[in-house]
Design an enzyme around this catalytic site. Structure first.
Site, PDB file in Angstrom:
ATOM      1  N   LYS A   1      12.092  -2.094   0.452  1.00  0.00           N
ATOM      2  CA  LYS A   1      11.620  -2.940   1.566  1.00  0.00           C
ATOM      3  C   LYS A   1      10.773  -4.112   1.085  1.00  0.00           C
ATOM      4  O   LYS A   1      10.980  -5.241   1.499  1.00  0.00           O
ATOM      5  CB  LYS A   1      10.738  -2.125   2.543  1.00  0.00           C
ATOM      6  CG  LYS A   1      11.431  -1.024   3.282  1.00  0.00           C
ATOM      7  CD  LYS A   1      10.512  -0.431   4.352  1.00  0.00           C
ATOM      8  CE  LYS A   1       9.222   0.168   3.793  1.00  0.00           C
ATOM      9  NZ  LYS A   1       9.398   1.348   2.946  1.00  0.00           N
TER      10      LYS A   1
ATOM     11  N   ARG B   1       5.564   2.876  11.418  1.00  0.00           N
ATOM     12  CA  ARG B   1       5.912   4.075  10.659  1.00  0.00           C
ATOM     13  C   ARG B   1       5.876   5.327  11.523  1.00  0.00           C
ATOM     14  O   ARG B   1       6.190   6.407  11.020  1.00  0.00           O
ATOM     15  CB  ARG B   1       4.904   4.253   9.521  1.00  0.00           C
ATOM     16  CG  ARG B   1       5.394   3.818   8.137  1.00  0.00           C
ATOM     17  CD  ARG B   1       4.212   3.972   7.210  1.00  0.00           C
ATOM     18  NE  ARG B   1       4.521   4.130   5.824  1.00  0.00           N
ATOM     19  CZ  ARG B   1       4.525   3.160   4.917  1.00  0.00           C
ATOM     20  NH1 ARG B   1       4.332   1.917   5.283  1.00  0.00           N
ATOM     21  NH2 ARG B   1       4.727   3.432   3.639  1.00  0.00           N
TER      22      ARG B   1
ATOM     23  N   ARG C   1       8.317   1.768 -10.538  1.00  0.00           N
ATOM     24  CA  ARG C   1       7.819   0.554  -9.886  1.00  0.00           C
ATOM     25  C   ARG C   1       6.510   0.074 -10.537  1.00  0.00           C
ATOM     26  O   ARG C   1       5.613   0.868 -10.808  1.00  0.00           O
ATOM     27  CB  ARG C   1       7.581   0.838  -8.405  1.00  0.00           C
ATOM     28  CG  ARG C   1       6.964  -0.329  -7.674  1.00  0.00           C
ATOM     29  CD  ARG C   1       7.218  -0.259  -6.221  1.00  0.00           C
ATOM     30  NE  ARG C   1       6.463   0.784  -5.551  1.00  0.00           N
ATOM     31  CZ  ARG C   1       6.565   1.012  -4.240  1.00  0.00           C
ATOM     32  NH1 ARG C   1       7.401   0.316  -3.515  1.00  0.00           N
ATOM     33  NH2 ARG C   1       5.856   1.948  -3.686  1.00  0.00           N
TER      34      ARG C   1
ATOM     35  N   ARG D   1       0.918   1.507  -8.916  1.00  0.00           N
ATOM     36  CA  ARG D   1       0.101   1.860  -7.763  1.00  0.00           C
ATOM     37  C   ARG D   1      -0.363   3.311  -7.869  1.00  0.00           C
ATOM     38  O   ARG D   1       0.380   4.175  -8.312  1.00  0.00           O
ATOM     39  CB  ARG D   1       0.935   1.686  -6.482  1.00  0.00           C
ATOM     40  CG  ARG D   1       1.048   0.249  -6.061  1.00  0.00           C
ATOM     41  CD  ARG D   1       2.034   0.058  -4.948  1.00  0.00           C
ATOM     42  NE  ARG D   1       1.985   1.083  -3.914  1.00  0.00           N
ATOM     43  CZ  ARG D   1       2.714   1.036  -2.803  1.00  0.00           C
ATOM     44  NH1 ARG D   1       3.527   0.020  -2.599  1.00  0.00           N
ATOM     45  NH2 ARG D   1       2.647   1.992  -1.911  1.00  0.00           N
TER      46      ARG D   1
ATOM     47  N   ARG E   1       4.644  11.442   0.195  1.00  0.00           N
ATOM     48  CA  ARG E   1       5.055  10.251   0.958  1.00  0.00           C
ATOM     49  C   ARG E   1       6.478  10.404   1.501  1.00  0.00           C
ATOM     50  O   ARG E   1       6.771   9.977   2.612  1.00  0.00           O
ATOM     51  CB  ARG E   1       4.938   9.013   0.064  1.00  0.00           C
ATOM     52  CG  ARG E   1       3.476   8.655  -0.204  1.00  0.00           C
ATOM     53  CD  ARG E   1       3.334   7.642  -1.308  1.00  0.00           C
ATOM     54  NE  ARG E   1       3.962   6.383  -0.996  1.00  0.00           N
ATOM     55  CZ  ARG E   1       4.475   5.555  -1.900  1.00  0.00           C
ATOM     56  NH1 ARG E   1       4.429   5.861  -3.179  1.00  0.00           N
ATOM     57  NH2 ARG E   1       5.009   4.426  -1.531  1.00  0.00           N
TER      58      ARG E   1
END
Ligand code: AMP
Length: 216
Positions: free
Chosen positions: A13, A88, A127, A161, A172
């Site tokens: 996203k 969300r 990531r 992160r 998550r």
């Protein structure tokens, strides 16, 4: 262009929202980025949100809705926006609908980035973000271009992160399945949902996204 990008953590996203922002000239509005800015600034909001984010859980609906209300009131959102990571929950979707009704600016489409669930953990562990310019890279599929400087005038300084570590990733993904996945049906019933296959190169996915948005 008023768009919601929906998808599991790791579906791409943020990366695609950054590309669409450049393409359509409307801002990417990422509640995750806005919350991370609050954490970095050490504000009361940031201090309260940090523990929740580090645990991979969701920040309270009212808090996030307040952030969105403020952000959409800024002039650069007048021509539209790409919501990334919001809404969300069903309560957030209802809050957004009420806010946009009040503003007289309904959504054009909600695009779901569809990814094979087995690929998500792999995507998230690789990531990395640039500390200076905020661009998002992947160690394997989208490494930072060698020699290119970021906005600080220095090479991209990458960091992982806190919530991209394996234990948090599991939480998550579970939260996504329980709280966010119901939005797929919610927006489907309202005729707003477009599904895009998000397995593929960044350019391929972007082309599919633009085609799906063009049809809306
Ligand atoms: P993201 O960058 O979208 O993956 O968001 C990172 C974290 O910020 C999430 O795991 C949540 O803890 C929090 N967060 C971001 N957006 C929302 C939202 N719309 N509602 C609640 N929490 C959020």
């Amino acid at each position: 262009m008023r768009l919601v990008l929906l998808g599991a953590p790791g579906s791409g996203k943020g990366t695609q929202a950054q590309r669409l922002q450049a393409h359509f000239g409307v801002p990417q509005v990422s509640t995750g980025d806005l919350l991370r800015e609050a954490v970095a600034a050490g504000s009361a909001l940031g201090r309260a949100a940090k523990a929740v984010m580090d645990a991979g859980q969701l920040v309270a609906d009212d808090t996030v809705l307040g952030i969105i209300r403020e952000r959409l009131a800024r002039p650069d959102a007048d021509r539209g926006f790409i919501l990334d990571g919001f809404p969300r929950t069903l309560a957030q979707a209802d809050g957004l609908a009420a806010l946009l009704r009040e503003l007289g600016r309904p959504l054009d489409a909600v695009v779901l980035l569809d990814v094979d669930p087995d690929a998500l953990t792999r995507r998230l562990t690789g990531r990395r973000s640039c500390r200076n310019c905020g661009r998002v890279f992947h160690l394997v599929s989208n490494p930072p271009p060698a020699g290119e400087l970021c906005t600080s005038g220095a090479p991209h300084e990458l960091f992982q992160r806190d919530d991209d570590r394996e234990e948090t990733i599991r939480a998550r993904l579970e939260v996504y399945r329980e709280r966010t996945q119901p939005l797929v049906e919610h927006y489907g019933r309202r005729g707003l949902l477009r599904r895009v296959d998000a397995d593929g190169s960044l350019d391929e996915v972007q082309a599919r996204l633009e085609a799906a948005i063009g049809r809306s």
